[in-house]
Design a protein around this motif. Structure first.
Motif, PDB file in Angstrom:
ATOM      1  N   PRO A  44     -20.995 -18.397   5.105  1.00  0.00           N
ATOM      2  CA  PRO A  44     -21.019 -19.293   6.260  1.00  0.00           C
ATOM      3  C   PRO A  44     -21.690 -18.642   7.458  1.00  0.00           C
ATOM      4  O   PRO A  44     -21.704 -17.410   7.602  1.00  0.00           O
ATOM      5  CB  PRO A  44     -19.527 -19.548   6.533  1.00  0.00           C
ATOM      6  N   SER A  45     -22.235 -19.488   8.321  1.00  0.00           N
ATOM      7  CA  SER A  45     -22.852 -18.963   9.542  1.00  0.00           C
ATOM      8  C   SER A  45     -21.791 -18.528  10.545  1.00  0.00           C
ATOM      9  O   SER A  45     -21.993 -17.596  11.309  1.00  0.00           O
ATOM     10  CB  SER A  45     -23.765 -20.029  10.157  1.00  0.00           C
ATOM     11  N   ASN A  46     -20.636 -19.214  10.556  1.00  0.00           N
ATOM     12  CA  ASN A  46     -19.529 -18.853  11.449  1.00  0.00           C
ATOM     13  C   ASN A  46     -18.521 -18.034  10.639  1.00  0.00           C
ATOM     14  O   ASN A  46     -17.604 -18.573  10.017  1.00  0.00           O
ATOM     15  CB  ASN A  46     -18.882 -20.119  12.025  1.00  0.00           C
ATOM     16  N   TRP A  47     -18.706 -16.728  10.645  1.00  0.00           N
ATOM     17  CA  TRP A  47     -17.898 -15.835   9.821  1.00  0.00           C
ATOM     18  C   TRP A  47     -16.443 -15.793  10.281  1.00  0.00           C
ATOM     19  O   TRP A  47     -15.513 -15.762   9.470  1.00  0.00           O
ATOM     20  CB  TRP A  47     -18.510 -14.448   9.846  1.00  0.00           C
ATOM     21  N   GLN A  48     -16.211 -15.781  11.590  1.00  0.00           N
ATOM     22  CA  GLN A  48     -14.851 -15.699  12.116  1.00  0.00           C
ATOM     23  C   GLN A  48     -14.052 -16.940  11.769  1.00  0.00           C
ATOM     24  O   GLN A  48     -12.880 -16.866  11.412  1.00  0.00           O
ATOM     25  CB  GLN A  48     -14.884 -15.482  13.638  1.00  0.00           C
ATOM     26  N   SER A  49     -14.675 -18.119  11.899  1.00  0.00           N
ATOM     27  CA  SER A  49     -13.987 -19.352  11.533  1.00  0.00           C
ATOM     28  C   SER A  49     -13.694 -19.382  10.039  1.00  0.00           C
ATOM     29  O   SER A  49     -12.633 -19.863   9.616  1.00  0.00           O
ATOM     30  CB  SER A  49     -14.840 -20.563  11.937  1.00  0.00           C
ATOM     31  N   PHE A  50     -14.583 -18.865   9.250  1.00  0.00           N
ATOM     32  CA  PHE A  50     -14.386 -18.824   7.800  1.00  0.00           C
ATOM     33  C   PHE A  50     -13.172 -17.982   7.433  1.00  0.00           C
ATOM     34  O   PHE A  50     -12.378 -18.350   6.548  1.00  0.00           O
ATOM     35  CB  PHE A  50     -15.658 -18.272   7.151  1.00  0.00           C
ATOM     36  N   LEU A  51     -12.984 -16.849   8.101  1.00  0.00           N
ATOM     37  CA  LEU A  51     -11.904 -15.931   7.760  1.00  0.00           C
ATOM     38  C   LEU A  51     -10.556 -16.360   8.319  1.00  0.00           C
ATOM     39  O   LEU A  51      -9.557 -15.664   8.117  1.00  0.00           O
ATOM     40  CB  LEU A  51     -12.238 -14.519   8.252  1.00  0.00           C
ATOM     41  N   ASN A  94      -9.877 -18.418   2.037  1.00  0.00           N
ATOM     42  CA  ASN A  94     -11.204 -17.854   2.272  1.00  0.00           C
ATOM     43  C   ASN A  94     -11.176 -16.331   2.325  1.00  0.00           C
ATOM     44  O   ASN A  94     -12.212 -15.687   2.197  1.00  0.00           O
ATOM     45  CB  ASN A  94     -11.783 -18.392   3.578  1.00  0.00           C
ATOM     46  N   LYS A  95     -10.005 -15.755   2.554  1.00  0.00           N
ATOM     47  CA  LYS A  95      -9.887 -14.299   2.517  1.00  0.00           C
ATOM     48  C   LYS A  95      -9.605 -13.811   1.099  1.00  0.00           C
ATOM     49  O   LYS A  95     -10.174 -12.814   0.645  1.00  0.00           O
ATOM     50  CB  LYS A  95      -8.768 -13.840   3.449  1.00  0.00           C
ATOM     51  N   THR A  96      -8.725 -14.522   0.411  1.00  0.00           N
ATOM     52  CA  THR A  96      -8.330 -14.079  -0.933  1.00  0.00           C
ATOM     53  C   THR A  96      -9.518 -14.065  -1.882  1.00  0.00           C
ATOM     54  O   THR A  96      -9.731 -13.088  -2.624  1.00  0.00           O
ATOM     55  CB  THR A  96      -7.227 -14.998  -1.483  1.00  0.00           C
ATOM     56  N   GLU A  97     -10.308 -15.136  -1.875  1.00  0.00           N
ATOM     57  CA  GLU A  97     -11.429 -15.229  -2.813  1.00  0.00           C
ATOM     58  C   GLU A  97     -12.490 -14.148  -2.576  1.00  0.00           C
ATOM     59  O   GLU A  97     -12.924 -13.499  -3.532  1.00  0.00           O
ATOM     60  CB  GLU A  97     -12.040 -16.626  -2.756  1.00  0.00           C
ATOM     61  N   PRO A  98     -12.954 -13.902  -1.332  1.00  0.00           N
ATOM     62  CA  PRO A  98     -13.934 -12.816  -1.166  1.00  0.00           C
ATOM     63  C   PRO A  98     -13.353 -11.443  -1.425  1.00  0.00           C
ATOM     64  O   PRO A  98     -14.063 -10.547  -1.901  1.00  0.00           O
ATOM     65  CB  PRO A  98     -14.392 -12.969   0.286  1.00  0.00           C
ATOM     66  N   PHE A  99     -12.054 -11.249  -1.131  1.00  0.00           N
ATOM     67  CA  PHE A  99     -11.437  -9.953  -1.420  1.00  0.00           C
ATOM     68  C   PHE A  99     -11.457  -9.676  -2.913  1.00  0.00           C
ATOM     69  O   PHE A  99     -11.800  -8.567  -3.352  1.00  0.00           O
ATOM     70  CB  PHE A  99      -9.998  -9.927  -0.904  1.00  0.00           C
ATOM     71  N   HIS A 100     -11.104 -10.674  -3.714  1.00  0.00           N
ATOM     72  CA  HIS A 100     -11.140 -10.495  -5.171  1.00  0.00           C
ATOM     73  C   HIS A 100     -12.577 -10.326  -5.663  1.00  0.00           C
ATOM     74  O   HIS A 100     -12.840  -9.528  -6.579  1.00  0.00           O
ATOM     75  CB  HIS A 100     -10.489 -11.693  -5.857  1.00  0.00           C
ATOM     76  N   PRO A 157      -4.650 -19.357  15.025  1.00  0.00           N
ATOM     77  CA  PRO A 157      -6.040 -19.413  15.486  1.00  0.00           C
ATOM     78  C   PRO A 157      -6.711 -20.755  15.307  1.00  0.00           C
ATOM     79  O   PRO A 157      -7.745 -21.007  15.900  1.00  0.00           O
ATOM     80  CB  PRO A 157      -6.734 -18.339  14.636  1.00  0.00           C
ATOM     81  N   GLY A 158      -6.138 -21.665  14.502  1.00  0.00           N
ATOM     82  CA  GLY A 158      -6.730 -22.989  14.355  1.00  0.00           C
ATOM     83  C   GLY A 158      -7.244 -23.232  12.954  1.00  0.00           C
ATOM     84  O   GLY A 158      -7.182 -22.377  12.071  1.00  0.00           O
ATOM     85  N   LYS A 159      -7.728 -24.453  12.761  1.00  0.00           N
ATOM     86  CA  LYS A 159      -8.230 -24.877  11.454  1.00  0.00           C
ATOM     87  C   LYS A 159      -9.511 -24.133  11.109  1.00  0.00           C
ATOM     88  O   LYS A 159     -10.380 -23.945  11.955  1.00  0.00           O
ATOM     89  CB  LYS A 159      -8.478 -26.387  11.467  1.00  0.00           C
ATOM     90  N   ALA A 160      -9.619 -23.716   9.847  1.00  0.00           N
ATOM     91  CA  ALA A 160     -10.785 -22.962   9.412  1.00  0.00           C
ATOM     92  C   ALA A 160     -11.659 -23.826   8.522  1.00  0.00           C
ATOM     93  O   ALA A 160     -11.269 -24.887   8.062  1.00  0.00           O
ATOM     94  CB  ALA A 160     -10.344 -21.707   8.659  1.00  0.00           C
ATOM     95  N   ILE A 161     -12.862 -23.357   8.295  1.00  0.00           N
ATOM     96  CA  ILE A 161     -13.802 -24.018   7.389  1.00  0.00           C
ATOM     97  C   ILE A 161     -13.552 -23.484   5.986  1.00  0.00           C
ATOM     98  O   ILE A 161     -13.693 -22.291   5.735  1.00  0.00           O
ATOM     99  CB  ILE A 161     -15.256 -23.749   7.814  1.00  0.00           C
ATOM    100  N   ARG A 162     -13.158 -24.345   5.087  1.00  0.00           N
ATOM    101  CA  ARG A 162     -12.856 -23.944   3.712  1.00  0.00           C
ATOM    102  C   ARG A 162     -14.144 -23.923   2.894  1.00  0.00           C
ATOM    103  O   ARG A 162     -14.915 -24.867   2.901  1.00  0.00           O
ATOM    104  CB  ARG A 162     -11.853 -24.938   3.113  1.00  0.00           C
ATOM    105  N   ARG A 163     -14.368 -22.820   2.190  1.00  0.00           N
ATOM    106  CA  ARG A 163     -15.575 -22.688   1.386  1.00  0.00           C
ATOM    107  C   ARG A 163     -15.266 -21.866   0.146  1.00  0.00           C
ATOM    108  O   ARG A 163     -14.546 -20.874   0.206  1.00  0.00           O
ATOM    109  CB  ARG A 163     -16.691 -22.022   2.184  1.00  0.00           C
ATOM    110  N   ALA A 188     -19.458  -7.868   8.888  1.00  0.00           N
ATOM    111  CA  ALA A 188     -19.734  -9.299   8.753  1.00  0.00           C
ATOM    112  C   ALA A 188     -21.236  -9.529   8.627  1.00  0.00           C
ATOM    113  O   ALA A 188     -22.045  -8.847   9.267  1.00  0.00           O
ATOM    114  CB  ALA A 188     -19.183 -10.060   9.956  1.00  0.00           C
ATOM    115  N   GLN A 189     -21.602 -10.490   7.769  1.00  0.00           N
ATOM    116  CA  GLN A 189     -23.021 -10.795   7.564  1.00  0.00           C
ATOM    117  C   GLN A 189     -23.621 -11.394   8.832  1.00  0.00           C
ATOM    118  O   GLN A 189     -22.959 -12.095   9.572  1.00  0.00           O
ATOM    119  CB  GLN A 189     -23.185 -11.730   6.374  1.00  0.00           C
ATOM    120  N   ARG A 190     -24.878 -11.110   9.066  1.00  0.00           N
ATOM    121  CA  ARG A 190     -25.549 -11.571  10.279  1.00  0.00           C
ATOM    122  C   ARG A 190     -26.277 -12.897  10.072  1.00  0.00           C
ATOM    123  O   ARG A 190     -26.325 -13.724  10.946  1.00  0.00           O
ATOM    124  CB  ARG A 190     -26.557 -10.500  10.737  1.00  0.00           C
ATOM    125  N   THR A 191     -26.864 -13.090   8.900  1.00  0.00           N
ATOM    126  CA  THR A 191     -27.572 -14.328   8.594  1.00  0.00           C
ATOM    127  C   THR A 191     -27.020 -14.888   7.286  1.00  0.00           C
ATOM    128  O   THR A 191     -26.582 -14.123   6.427  1.00  0.00           O
ATOM    129  CB  THR A 191     -29.083 -14.088   8.447  1.00  0.00           C
TER     130      THR A 191
END
Length: 403
Positions: A296-303, A308-314, A281-287, A232-235
């Motif tokens: 995103p700064s909150n990587w876990q919420s993003f995933l 949000n998983k399908t697009e970065p995987f592709h 796990p709850g509502k995520a931030i869609r990006r 996961a990205q740090r910054t």
């Protein structure tokens, strides 16, 4: 008496409403100048206070930070509705905004129709607001407490038991059936009981002696979701930088250490039985995931969001396919699979297209393919207990395919 006449005459009422504020201001100024009444009220605007200005500058600062992190939303070329706190709004919110003008026109037309058909209807009768919340989630309905549910179950059980005794029913047959909609042994208020599956790994590891160093292998199969979570990205950075600086060097390292590397991702379907479990796990931030969009700064919420998983995987699969590696690297993309451009000898017909939704089982489709291709040793890199259990059960058949 004069006020009542004003209220009775619509034209007089309109003149009074228009001139009233100005007359009030002139009267207040006259009282101040004449000394009849001291002017204690400030003539500043109500937002020209230190508290309001401090809050305003804080909001401007937050808005600037969000736009610096997420990029310029006005450069987006899509039909999605963008919001600055979640990037992409829920489709239902976009639908509400798209039809909001039409709902307002319906209210107005209904009001005009009432004026024509009702004699006592006044033009000053207010039009009711369309009280619609666009960007907030619907409130969850309050669930019954555990104690209340137990009391209801107890009362129901008592009535059924008494009725069985009065009707000379078979009590053995009665006790074979549940007395509630959801069996308590399997679920909690309709939700299946969960457990800590990782405890099983501790039991299995206690039965064997683990090597002190990482074993060598010809083939490495990696759970793609685990790879993205562990790297996961740090910054905040762009997804292009994330792929180039974090993921691709890792894949390059794999390709130099192993004769073949397979990276397997999950496939997410809306109609899947797993969709309910993924929503816990709850509502995520869609990006949106593009080369220039910011991570995103909150990587876990993003995933937490499946999209949000399908697009970065592709996105990552396409970036890996552009690499030039000494040994072949195979990466799944949806139901298909792609490989590095430097290797054209890898036959992907036996591993794609593949209808396996979970990487847990699709990993072993690639493992079987590697065994039939003649590779002698294989290692799986994952952090899922299900993969461990499946690997143990399939190990004999993989050994036969290799021989």
């Amino acid at each position: 008496m004069q006020l009542s006449k004003v209220m009775e005459e619509p034209s007089a009422l309109r003149r009074w409403m228009v001139a009233g504020p100005e007359i009030s201001r002139l009267a207040a100024n006259y009282e101040t100048v004449s000394g009849i009444k001291d002017a204690k009220k400030s003539n500043r605007h109500h937002e020209q206070t230190e508290t309001v200005q401090r809050a305003f500058f804080e909001k401007v600062k937050q808005l600037t930070m969000v736009m610096e992190e997420m990029g310029n939303p006005f450069e987006e070329e899509s039909g999605d509705l963008l919001t600055l706190d979640t990037d992409i709004a829920d489709p239902s919110a976009a639908q509400l905004i798209a039809t909001h003008h039409e709902r307002g026109k319906e209210k107005f037309n209904s009001f005009m129709a009432n004026l024509q058909c009702e004699n006592d209807c006044s033009v000053y009768q207010p039009i009711k607001k369309n009280r619609i919340t666009f960007f907030t989630n619907e409130p969850k309905s309050a669930s019954k407490s555990e104690t209340k549910l137990l009391k209801e179950d107890c009362n129901l059980f008592s009535r059924l038991f008494i009725s069985c005794q009065n009707r000379q029913c078979d009590l053995q047959e009665f006790f074979k059936h549940e007395n509630q909609s959801f069996p308590a042994s399997l679920s909690n208020k309709g939700k299946l009981h969960t457990c800590t599956k990782s405890d099983l790994v501790d039991v299995l590891q206690a039965k064997v002696t683990l090597p002190e160093t990482k074993p060598e292998s010809d083939v490495l199969i990696v759970d793609g979701a685990a790879l993205v979570n562990t790297v996961a990205q740090r910054t905040p950075k762009t997804f292009e930088e994330y792929a180039r600086k974090d993921i691709l060097p890792k894949v390059e390292y794999y390709s130099t250490k192993h004769k073949r590397t397979d990276i397997i991702f999950d496939v997410y379907h809306q109609s899947s039985l797993k969709a309910e479990a993924r929503s816990k796990p709850g509502k995520a931030i869609r990006r949106r995931v593009t080369a220039t969009s910011k991570t995103p700064s909150n990587w876990q919420s993003f995933l937490r969001d499946s999209t949000n998983k399908t697009e970065p995987f592709h996105f990552l699969a396409n970036k890996v396919a552009e690499m030039t590696t000494g040994n072949p690297v195979i990466m799944t993309k949806g139901e298909n699979a792609i490989t590095t451009t430097s290797d054209t000898s890898v036959n992907l017909e036996e591993v794609a297209p593949c209808t396996h939704e979970e990487a847990d089982t699709r990993i072993f489709v690639h493992a079987r393919h590697a065994a039939t291709e003649g590779y002698k040793s294989l290692m799986i890199e994952a952090n899922d207990t299900d993969i461990v259990v499946i690997a143990i059960s399939l190990m004999p058949s993989l050994a036969r395919n290799r021989s």
